[in-house]
Design an enzyme around this catalytic site. Structure first.
Site, PDB file in Angstrom:
ATOM      1  N   HIS A  28       0.838  -1.193   0.000  1.00  0.00           N
ATOM      2  CA  HIS A  28       0.000   0.000   0.000  1.00  0.00           C
ATOM      3  C   HIS A  28       0.879   1.251   0.000  1.00  0.00           C
ATOM      4  O   HIS A  28       1.306   1.721   1.059  1.00  0.00           O
ATOM      5  CB  HIS A  28      -0.903   0.003   1.231  1.00  0.00           C
ATOM      6  CG  HIS A  28      -1.794  -1.198   1.323  1.00  0.00           C
ATOM      7  ND1 HIS A  28      -1.319  -2.443   1.687  1.00  0.00           N
ATOM      8  CD2 HIS A  28      -3.135  -1.331   1.106  1.00  0.00           C
ATOM      9  CE1 HIS A  28      -2.336  -3.302   1.686  1.00  0.00           C
ATOM     10  NE2 HIS A  28      -3.431  -2.659   1.335  1.00  0.00           N
ATOM     11  N   GLY A 116      -4.056  -3.938  11.239  1.00  0.00           N
ATOM     12  CA  GLY A 116      -4.426  -4.308   9.876  1.00  0.00           C
ATOM     13  C   GLY A 116      -5.933  -4.370   9.781  1.00  0.00           C
ATOM     14  O   GLY A 116      -6.541  -3.662   8.973  1.00  0.00           O
ATOM     15  N   HIS A 262      -4.196   3.274  -3.334  1.00  0.00           N
ATOM     16  CA  HIS A 262      -4.313   2.716  -1.982  1.00  0.00           C
ATOM     17  C   HIS A 262      -3.558   1.403  -1.817  1.00  0.00           C
ATOM     18  O   HIS A 262      -2.685   1.303  -0.950  1.00  0.00           O
ATOM     19  CB  HIS A 262      -5.785   2.493  -1.632  1.00  0.00           C
ATOM     20  CG  HIS A 262      -5.987   1.757  -0.342  1.00  0.00           C
ATOM     21  ND1 HIS A 262      -6.016   2.401   0.877  1.00  0.00           N
ATOM     22  CD2 HIS A 262      -6.149   0.438  -0.072  1.00  0.00           C
ATOM     23  CE1 HIS A 262      -6.194   1.509   1.838  1.00  0.00           C
ATOM     24  NE2 HIS A 262      -6.281   0.310   1.285  1.00  0.00           N
ATOM     25  N   ARG A 357     -20.327 -18.635  37.533  1.00  0.00           N
ATOM     26  CA  ARG A 357     -20.132 -17.181  37.477  1.00  0.00           C
ATOM     27  C   ARG A 357     -20.014 -16.605  38.895  1.00  0.00           C
ATOM     28  O   ARG A 357     -19.261 -15.660  39.130  1.00  0.00           O
ATOM     29  CB  ARG A 357     -21.267 -16.504  36.719  1.00  0.00           C
ATOM     30  CG  ARG A 357     -22.634 -16.670  37.353  1.00  0.00           C
ATOM     31  CD  ARG A 357     -23.706 -15.803  36.737  1.00  0.00           C
ATOM     32  NE  ARG A 357     -25.012 -16.071  37.316  1.00  0.00           N
ATOM     33  CZ  ARG A 357     -26.045 -15.249  37.235  1.00  0.00           C
ATOM     34  NH1 ARG A 357     -25.926 -14.096  36.610  1.00  0.00           N
ATOM     35  NH2 ARG A 357     -27.206 -15.570  37.771  1.00  0.00           N
ATOM     36  N   GLU A 426     -19.197  -4.299  23.501  1.00  0.00           N
ATOM     37  CA  GLU A 426     -18.376  -5.513  23.585  1.00  0.00           C
ATOM     38  C   GLU A 426     -17.158  -5.471  22.673  1.00  0.00           C
ATOM     39  O   GLU A 426     -16.070  -5.905  23.064  1.00  0.00           O
ATOM     40  CB  GLU A 426     -19.219  -6.761  23.247  1.00  0.00           C
ATOM     41  CG  GLU A 426     -20.159  -7.197  24.329  1.00  0.00           C
ATOM     42  CD  GLU A 426     -21.531  -6.571  24.199  1.00  0.00           C
ATOM     43  OE1 GLU A 426     -22.438  -6.972  24.948  1.00  0.00           O
ATOM     44  OE2 GLU A 426     -21.681  -5.672  23.336  1.00  0.00           O
ATOM     45  N   ASP A 484     -34.471 -16.233  28.195  1.00  0.00           N
ATOM     46  CA  ASP A 484     -34.053 -15.259  27.186  1.00  0.00           C
ATOM     47  C   ASP A 484     -34.015 -15.853  25.787  1.00  0.00           C
ATOM     48  O   ASP A 484     -33.966 -15.120  24.798  1.00  0.00           O
ATOM     49  CB  ASP A 484     -32.686 -14.677  27.539  1.00  0.00           C
ATOM     50  CG  ASP A 484     -32.782 -13.585  28.593  1.00  0.00           C
ATOM     51  OD1 ASP A 484     -33.847 -12.953  28.694  1.00  0.00           O
ATOM     52  OD2 ASP A 484     -31.801 -13.370  29.324  1.00  0.00           O
ATOM     53  N   HIS A 488     -29.964 -15.501  23.036  1.00  0.00           N
ATOM     54  CA  HIS A 488     -28.989 -15.371  24.107  1.00  0.00           C
ATOM     55  C   HIS A 488     -28.358 -16.702  24.507  1.00  0.00           C
ATOM     56  O   HIS A 488     -27.466 -16.717  25.355  1.00  0.00           O
ATOM     57  CB  HIS A 488     -29.644 -14.735  25.340  1.00  0.00           C
ATOM     58  CG  HIS A 488     -29.853 -13.259  25.211  1.00  0.00           C
ATOM     59  ND1 HIS A 488     -30.557 -12.695  24.174  1.00  0.00           N
ATOM     60  CD2 HIS A 488     -29.449 -12.217  25.992  1.00  0.00           C
ATOM     61  CE1 HIS A 488     -30.577 -11.380  24.315  1.00  0.00           C
ATOM     62  NE2 HIS A 488     -29.908 -11.065  25.409  1.00  0.00           N
ATOM     63  N   ARG A 535     -24.760 -19.787  34.306  1.00  0.00           N
ATOM     64  CA  ARG A 535     -25.722 -18.939  35.013  1.00  0.00           C
ATOM     65  C   ARG A 535     -26.366 -19.721  36.156  1.00  0.00           C
ATOM     66  O   ARG A 535     -26.612 -19.175  37.236  1.00  0.00           O
ATOM     67  CB  ARG A 535     -26.801 -18.458  34.050  1.00  0.00           C
ATOM     68  CG  ARG A 535     -27.916 -17.651  34.717  1.00  0.00           C
ATOM     69  CD  ARG A 535     -28.944 -17.208  33.692  1.00  0.00           C
ATOM     70  NE  ARG A 535     -29.955 -16.338  34.283  1.00  0.00           N
ATOM     71  CZ  ARG A 535     -31.169 -16.733  34.643  1.00  0.00           C
ATOM     72  NH1 ARG A 535     -31.519 -18.006  34.494  1.00  0.00           N
ATOM     73  NH2 ARG A 535     -32.031 -15.878  35.155  1.00  0.00           N
TER      74      ARG A 535
END
Length: 690
Positions: A28, A116, A262, A357, A426, A484, A488, A535
């Site tokens: 490039h 990258g 480019h 958890r 996230e 859910d 989920h 959970r």
């Protein structure tokens, strides 16, 4: 107006990059031709670094987020004395060279992060700026500024288009990271066309809305204007800075201002015309004038002076603050303090047990007082992921005086805090914790639901590629999360994450396996560790009756064996399904079947064992093997073999109470026993959910 020497330095950088790309017939050239002046001003006049010691702790960090412009970075590293040779420059993009197509951390001296994939470097830099701010707040004492450096980024239009950069920029502005400065190479072109086709928003106004200081340099060749904008940005203490520099992609070439500059070599004729237009000798290629090299190699002497002065301050600091020095030194060396794991709890047998958890949260809070390096947070999910470090405050900026209308009772912020509130971001969270790890001095973690690891795959992959110590806490790890529903409930995610080279996925079966999993994560310095946690509550196994949870370290271990260690059948499971196979084994033993139970929390740790050790857990002579996991079956075939079977899920989940979903999907003692008997009867049944 640039001096003659300044212009020679800039053109040397430009044409080293152009010649690299041309010789490789790949690369490039557009960005280096346009962005060389701003890079030169930064590296020659401002960047605090020591080329002879690329790992000096108080260096400024430079991130080329636009990693496709790697030829410019390699030219800078060569010219300033990072140990690259002209032969390395000539071997750009070739097998075994130190100058790969995109910058790779750990491969080329001076490369801070692997870039990258666009936007990643920008978000990594936010993590680095958080790291600097936290270390400075924790350890600096007047008059000793032991941690005092900037994080600089060079980003392209493409970087700013990527959503991860928007997420990270929003958080950086909120956190008021005043020592983060981004050069935006605004050249109106992307790989496929003009930015007019895709990118018409007001970028400056967008960053101002994020809470950034902004400036525009109208001419990317105006060194004085670049210098002024940079000096003003460095005076900002409460806002990160975006400096938009209007440049010409492929400056001076026949393809100037075209997307065609480019990502393709200019071609021999265009290289000749470009050199002639900019007054550069056509031959020889890879020309480096002696006075240019002498000038830019002064960076080494400057760096030595900076580091020497810093070492003197550090010695004085040590004499006045020995305990803080010891703590900081341990962190910067990446060492673990003595007794770091002394308070990790051992959980008593309990049939009701804990969700992993929950046990993870207890372990984290036991580790935190002994591990000052442990820092991180969740994507707005602390109450669910249980990842808050309860005694160590939030990483927040100082208040500006006005009251937060949404939360009048909000306490003053403190950069010493170790809980980062990432918000619902996230992707940025994954990239930011990579930046924390790359900066050094941290064992960073990020947390969300396992299903949302989909949003984070690029930074997880890059952490593995870079060999960064990052801990990802993924909770709600199966269809057992229940109501859910399929949006989920992770199904394919364990198989997907296990496919990433140099990453370790661990799915612990109970509280004590979770404690050992955290020990492994803390001890693992050269790759990310991904914890998949439940959970729902899981029984805490009686380790007087079953094998020690330390067996987790080998990835798979014999939890309970057949009489004489001679099984006719092996039941294998991870996580919440381990108690299920334990119950099934008890029923099968009552029927006179010799059963071995194997807990397999980590395929990667198991694969790291010698074959002889693996065979002790899964003897080749025992073909009747049944693996049980509430996830996609892909990947388990290597462990069950041609005569075995897998009880898994190869379709999406459903919305209902967790116990109902688990039962309806067949994860019951009856189903496991039926599948096991079928194997022993040599009937060709797959026992897979389709």
């Amino acid at each position: 107006m640039a001096s003659q020497l300044d212009q020679q330095c800039i053109d040397t950088l430009r044409f080293l990059a152009v010649d690299m790309v041309q010789k490789a017939d790949s690369g490039h050239p557009g960005l280096p031709l346009g962005a060389a002046p701003m890079a030169y001003v930064l590296w020659d006049r401002y960047l605090k670094h020591h080329p002879s010691n690329p790992h000096w702790a108080d260096r400024d960090r430079f991130v080329l987020s636009a990693g496709h412009g790697s030829a410019l970075l390699y030219a800078l590293l060569f010219m300033t004395g990072y140990g690259l040779t002209l032969d390395d420059i000539r071997q750009f993009r070739q097998w075994g060279s130190k100058t790969p197509g995109h910058p790779e951390r750990g491969h080329t001296p001076g490369v801070e992060v692997t870039t990258g994939p666009l936007g990643q470097g920008f978000a990594n830099a936010v993590g680095m700026a958080i790291a600097e701010a936290q270390l400075a707040a924790r350890y600096n004492r007047e008059p000793y500024k032991i941690i005092d450096h900037y994080t600089y980024v060079l980003a392209s239009d493409g970087d700013l288009m990527e959503g991860v950069a928007s997420e990270a920029a929003s958080l950086a502005g909120h956190l008021k990271l005043g020592k983060l400065i981004c050069f935006y190479d605004d050249n109106n072109a992307t790989l496929a066309g003009s930015t007019a086709v895709t990118f018409s928003e007001h970028r400056i106004e967008r960053f101002q809305a994020y809470g950034w200081h902004t400036a525009t340099v109208e001419d990317g060749n105006d060194l004085a204007a670049i210098d002024t904008a940079l000096s003003q940005a460095r005076l900002e203490v409460a806002r990160p800075s975006l400096i938009r520099v209007r440049t010409h992609i492929g400056f001076g070439s026949p393809a100037q201002d075209s997307y065609k500059a480019h990502g393709s070599p200019l071609g021999e004729e265009s290289v000749r015309k470009t050199k002639e237009k900019l007054g550069w000798p056509v031959e020889p290629a890879f020309l480096v004038p002696n006075d240019v090299l002498m000038h830019m190699r002064k960076a080494t002497a400057r760096g030595e002076d900076w580091e020497t002065q810093w070492m003197q301050r550090l010695q004085d600091y040590q004499s006045h603050y020995p305990e803080l020095f010891q703590e900081l030194d341990t962190r910067l060396r990446g060492a673990l303090p003595p007794g770091w794991d002394a308070d990790v709890p051992v959980f008593e047998p309990d049939q009701k047990g804990l969700a992993t958890r929950e046990s993870s949260g207890k372990v984290m809070n036991a580790l935190a007082p002994k591990l000052p390096a442990l820092m991180g947070g969740s994507a707005d999910l602390d109450p669910s992921t249980k990842t808050a470090l309860s005694a160590f405050g939030d990483f927040r900026p100082p208040r500006t005086g006005e009251t937060d209308a949404h939360d009048p009772a909000e306490e003053h912020g403190d950069y010493t805090g170790r809980n980062i509130h990432f918000g619902v971001r996230e992707h940025a969270m994954g990239s930011i914790v990579n930046g924390l790890a790359a900066h050094g001095g941290f064992i960073p973690y990020g947390a969300t639901f396992l299903v949302f690891s989909d949003y984070m795959r690029p930074p997880i992959r890059l952490a593995a590629l870079m060999g960064l110590q990052v801990v990802h806490v993924f909770t709600h790890d199966s269809i057992a999360l229940g109501e859910d529903g399929p949006t989920h409930q992770p199904v394919e995610h364990l198989a997907s994450l296990r496919a990433i080279p140099n990453a370790i996925v661990i799915r612990p079966a109970d509280a004590n396996e979770t404690a050992v999993a955290w020990k492994v994560a803390v001890e693992t310095r050269d790759r990310p560790v991904l914890l998949a946690l439940s959970r729902q509550k899981l029984p805490t196994l009686d380790r007087q009756r079953y094998a020690s949870a330390e067996g987790l370290r080998q990835g798979a271990y014999v939890l309970a064996d057949a009489p004489g260690g001679k099984p006719a059948l092996i039941l294998i499971a991870s996580g919440s399904e381990v108690p299920l196979i334990v119950q099934a084994a008890e029923r099968l033993r009552e029927e006179g079947i010799a059963v071995r139970c194997v807990s397999m929390p980590s395929h990667e740790l198991f694969e790291a064992l010698p074959q002889s050790e693996r065979d002790k857990v899964l003897p080749p002579s025992v073909g009747a093997r049944l693996a049980v996991e509430m996830a996609a079956t892909q990947g388990w075939e290597r462990y069950v073999g041609a005569q075995g079977a897998m009880l898994g899920i190869d379709r999406f989940g459903a919305s209902a109470p967790g116990e109902t979903v688990v039962r309806e999907y067949g994860f019951t003692v009856d189903r496991v026993c039926t599948a096991a008997r079928a194997l022993l009867g040599h009937r060709r049944e797959t026992a897979q959910m389709r």
